[in-house]
Design a protein around this motif. Structure first.
Motif, PDB file in Angstrom:
ATOM      1  N   ASP A 119       0.879  -1.178   0.000  1.00  0.00           N
ATOM      2  CA  ASP A 119       0.000   0.000   0.000  1.00  0.00           C
ATOM      3  C   ASP A 119       0.907   1.216   0.000  1.00  0.00           C
ATOM      4  OD1 ASP A 119      -2.611  -1.212   0.197  1.00  0.00           O
ATOM      5  OD2 ASP A 119      -1.952  -1.882   2.180  1.00  0.00           O
ATOM      6  N   ILE A 120       0.836   1.965  -1.075  1.00  0.00           N
ATOM      7  CA  ILE A 120       1.744   3.113  -1.178  1.00  0.00           C
ATOM      8  C   ILE A 120       0.933   4.398  -1.097  1.00  0.00           C
ATOM      9  CG2 ILE A 120       3.584   4.176  -2.523  1.00  0.00           C
ATOM     10  CD1 ILE A 120       4.014   1.556  -3.916  1.00  0.00           C
ATOM     11  N   GLY A 121       1.328   5.258  -0.184  1.00  0.00           N
ATOM     12  CA  GLY A 121       0.651   6.533  -0.051  1.00  0.00           C
ATOM     13  C   GLY A 121       1.400   7.597  -0.837  1.00  0.00           C
ATOM     14  N   ASP A 132       4.538   7.224   1.902  1.00  0.00           N
ATOM     15  CA  ASP A 132       4.207   6.195   2.885  1.00  0.00           C
ATOM     16  C   ASP A 132       4.150   4.844   2.179  1.00  0.00           C
ATOM     17  OD1 ASP A 132       3.459   5.032   5.226  1.00  0.00           O
ATOM     18  OD2 ASP A 132       1.336   5.581   5.061  1.00  0.00           O
ATOM     19  N   ASN A 191       3.233   0.645   3.104  1.00  0.00           N
ATOM     20  CA  ASN A 191       2.948  -0.442   4.043  1.00  0.00           C
ATOM     21  C   ASN A 191       3.040  -1.748   3.285  1.00  0.00           C
ATOM     22  OD1 ASN A 191       2.388   1.348   6.065  1.00  0.00           O
ATOM     23  ND2 ASN A 191       0.167   1.194   5.870  1.00  0.00           N
ATOM     24  N   LYS A 235      -2.671   5.068  -2.648  1.00  0.00           N
ATOM     25  CA  LYS A 235      -3.660   5.832  -1.880  1.00  0.00           C
ATOM     26  C   LYS A 235      -3.166   7.252  -1.667  1.00  0.00           C
ATOM     27  CE  LYS A 235      -5.061   1.748   0.672  1.00  0.00           C
ATOM     28  NZ  LYS A 235      -4.761   0.966   1.870  1.00  0.00           N
TER      29      LYS A 235
HETATM   30  C1  LIG Z   1      -0.148   2.314   6.568  1.00  0.00           C
HETATM   31  O1  LIG Z   1      -0.506   1.878   7.871  1.00  0.00           O
HETATM   32  C2  LIG Z   1      -0.814   2.919   8.773  1.00  0.00           C
HETATM   33  C3  LIG Z   1      -1.041   2.310  10.144  1.00  0.00           C
HETATM   34  O2  LIG Z   1      -1.837   1.180  10.064  1.00  0.00           O
HETATM   35  C4  LIG Z   1      -1.997   3.742   8.258  1.00  0.00           C
HETATM   36  O3  LIG Z   1      -2.259   4.806   9.148  1.00  0.00           O
HETATM   37  C5  LIG Z   1      -1.641   4.292   6.876  1.00  0.00           C
HETATM   38  O4  LIG Z   1      -2.753   4.982   6.340  1.00  0.00           O
HETATM   39  C6  LIG Z   1      -1.246   3.157   5.947  1.00  0.00           C
HETATM   40  N1  LIG Z   1      -0.790   3.738   4.693  1.00  0.00           N
HETATM   41  C7  LIG Z   1      -1.229   3.349   3.498  1.00  0.00           C
HETATM   42  C8  LIG Z   1      -0.648   4.029   2.335  1.00  0.00           C
HETATM   43  O5  LIG Z   1      -2.040   2.471   3.369  1.00  0.00           O
END
Ligand SMILES: *[C@@H]1O[C@H](CO)[C@@H](O)[C@H](O)[C@H]1NC(C)=O
Length: 581
Positions: A154-156, A164, A166, A190
């Motif tokens: 999951d890349i922010g 970010d 995950n 995201k």
């Molecule tokens: C990654 O995990 C954190 C904590 O669970 C969350 O707050 C964050 O939104 C996640 N980031 C993405 C890009 O999914």
């Protein structure tokens, strides 16, 4: 000459900082994003790492990437990034995709089982952000071992930047002979509100590094410094004033009386205090290196505070090497001038020793550990090209710069303008009480300085040997300055006692008394190894103790030099105010 040096500096600079696209950290839509595979290794020892693909993981289908990058610092730290082969495009979601399918043969099974049993973790990088993932899981009650086969990323993103990442590991498959492992990945993009500057914050551990104990220890050391400085200056002022009074009274007596009077104390050795210490070659090389290391430490810590260097892999090491090379003239200047003042004749040998003392020590240790690392196929093994780079930095940059410094030092500060004449015949050192012997004074000297830094040592060790990013360089700078003050106070007191006992060997004794701090640090490192880490085996043990020895020796040279500088100022001061016939 200067031209050659500046050219070399530019070249070395480009060797040290090879940059690539990822350095801009901005992407356009659908631009290629590279997932780099770094290392895999046991969770309990961050420093034991192997290349990711040393486990039979498979590479994705994509083979071409537009750029590659690695710096000297990364290579020295065993970071060797390999392209994952996975297709990832900025803001382009990838649904669950199989990138390769493997059928386990016996050998692969054994490797994976070993990795899962030893809690192996792997590390990846995307746009310089580290990602950690666990290899597998075990169910000990049923004696079954599983491997995770699905990587969900999951890349922010925030506007055109990645802020970010995950990783979720999914789809565990039982490890057995002939098992089919479908390796899959998935990427979801995201939008995120995290600012680009803050994207490393989630890796930092303020509750660990800014724990009350840390603040408390710094406060504690700080109070100790104030107390110590107060105490030392008070005692010295009083005793010295008394000494001066006694000595000036002595002067009024005639020779006859003086012979009968109680002539004793530090003034007696005025004809010997500035006598050249034993092993002047080694001594001046150590002091020169010490001056250089003090400067390097100070500059690197300051840069780390300003530049938040932890956000880039290996940059601290690269910058450290660069600054070490660039400050080589400092080493030459102070080492060379000291050697000249001590009347040394073989100055070329002294210069070589100054220039290569630390590099030889570092390379020797690294070389030895490298041998073992190669034997264990660890990714810590330093590539040959890097060794060549390090050797050429030593010979083509450090040596000429040290030469420049030495020549300057010998000519500008090589005159021995001591306040007292040196007697032709060395005075015998009288019998002393046992607690005035050097082998007692020297180890005692290290206790207080060690006491002022050992909590910080815990934080530094933990960040080096466990998964923590050290970022509180402000604390480090403060502790460094506290250490300097404590070392100076302690060695001055030691030197005063020694001189009063009419032992004039203050040069080596002040150096060694201060350097003994490092001995305590090494003992503490041993304690840390036994009680705070879970390392085992020949490789991990040599790795740990080898690099800790290097760290302690460096620290010892630094504290020793600080002690010597402080003491020599003090000795000069007290003997210049006393009148000697
Ligand atoms: C990654 O995990 C954190 C904590 O669970 C969350 O707050 C964050 O939104 C996640 N980031 C993405 C890009 O999914």
């Amino acid at each position: 000459m200067i031209n050659v040096i500046s050219t070399l500096l530019v070249i070395s600079h480009s060797i040290l900082f090879v940059s690539g696209d990822e350095h801009t950290h901005t992407y356009t839509d659908k631009e290629e994003v590279v997932l780099w595979m770094n290392t895999v290794g046991p969770y309990h020892n961050r420093q034991e790492t192997y290349a990711y693909f040393s486990l039979p993981f498979c590479i994705g289908s994509k083979s071409e990437i537009s750029h590659y990058h690695e710096t000297l610092g990364e290579a020295l730290q065993g970071v060797e990034l390999e392209f994952s082969g996975l297709e990832i495009y900025f803001k382009g979601n990838t649904p669950k995709t199989v990138y390769c399918e493997a059928t386990l043969n016996e050998e692969q099974l054994k490797t994976f089982l070993y990795a899962v049993k030893n809690h192996y973790w792997y590390q990846m990088y995307i746009d310089d952000l580290p990602i950690w993932g666990i290899v597998g899981e075990m169910d000990e009650s049923k004696n079954e071992y599983y491997i995770w086969t699905h990587k969900k990323l999951d890349i922010g993103y925030n506007k055109n930047q990645i802020v970010d990442v995950n990783l979720t590991s999914e789809a565990k498959v039982l490890l057995k002979l002939g098992a089919k492992l479908p390796f899959t990945y998935e990427v979801n993009w995201k939008p995120s509100n995290i600012k680009f500057e803050d994207r490393f914050d989630k890796y930092l551990d303020p509750s660990f590094f800014q724990h009350r104990i840390h603040w408390f220890s710094i406060f504690n050391s700080f109070m100790m410094v104030i107390f110590l400085v107060g105490l030392v200056s008070m005692i010295l002022m009083r005793t010295l004033r008394k000494d001066y009074a006694r000595y000036s009274k002595d002067e009024e007596m005639d020779d006859m009386e003086r012979d009968l009077g109680d002539e004793y104390g530090w003034k007696q050795v005025h004809g010997d205090v500035f006598r050249t210490p034993s092993h002047p070659l080694l001594f001046s090389a150590l002091i020169g290196t010490g001056y250089q290391l003090i400067l390097v430490t100070f500059v690197v810590i300051s840069l780390a505070i300003i530049g938040e260097l932890y956000t880039e892999r290996g940059s601290l090491v690269s910058i450290g090497i660069f600054i070490y090379a660039a400050t080589a003239p400092v080493n030459g200047y102070f080492g060379g001038s000291l050697y000249a003042r001590m009347g040394g004749k073989v100055w070329i040998r002294q210069m070589m020793m100054s220039a290569f003392l630390l590099p030889a020590l570092v390379c020797g240790t690294a070389f030895f550990i490298n041998f073992i690392a190669i034997y264990y196929h660890a990714s810590r093994a330093i590539p040959f090209s890097i060794m060549v780079a390090v050797v050429s930095i030593c010979t083509f940059i450090i040596l000429p710069l040290t030469l420049v410094g030495t020549v300057l030092g010998r000519n500008l500060a090589g005159q021995p303008n001591y306040p007292c004449r040196i007697n032709a015949v060395p005075r015998p050192i009288p019998e002393k009480k046992w607690f005035m012997e050097l082998f007692v004074i020297i180890p005692l000297g290290g206790i207080l300085p060690f006491g002022s830094i050992f909590i910080e040592m815990y934080f530094i060790f933990t960040s080096f040997w466990a998964y923590k990013i050290y970022y509180v360089y402000g604390f480090m700078l403060l502790v460094f300055m506290i250490l300097v003050v404590v070392v100076i106070c302690v060695t001055i007191v030691c030197a005063y006692f020694l001189l009063n006992a009419e032992d004039y060997r203050w040069q080596w004794s002040s150096f060694l008394a201060a350097a003994s701090t490092a001995m305590y640090v090494y003992v503490y490192a041993t304690y840390y190894f036994i009680f705070k880490t879970k390392m085992y085996g020949l490789f991990q043990t040599t790795f740990y103790f080898g690099y800790m020895a290097l760290f302690s020796i460096t620290l010892g040279i630094i504290t020793g030099t600080v002690g010597y500088i402080g003491t020599s100022k003090f000795v000069r001061k007290i003997y210049s105010t006393v009148k000697i016939d």
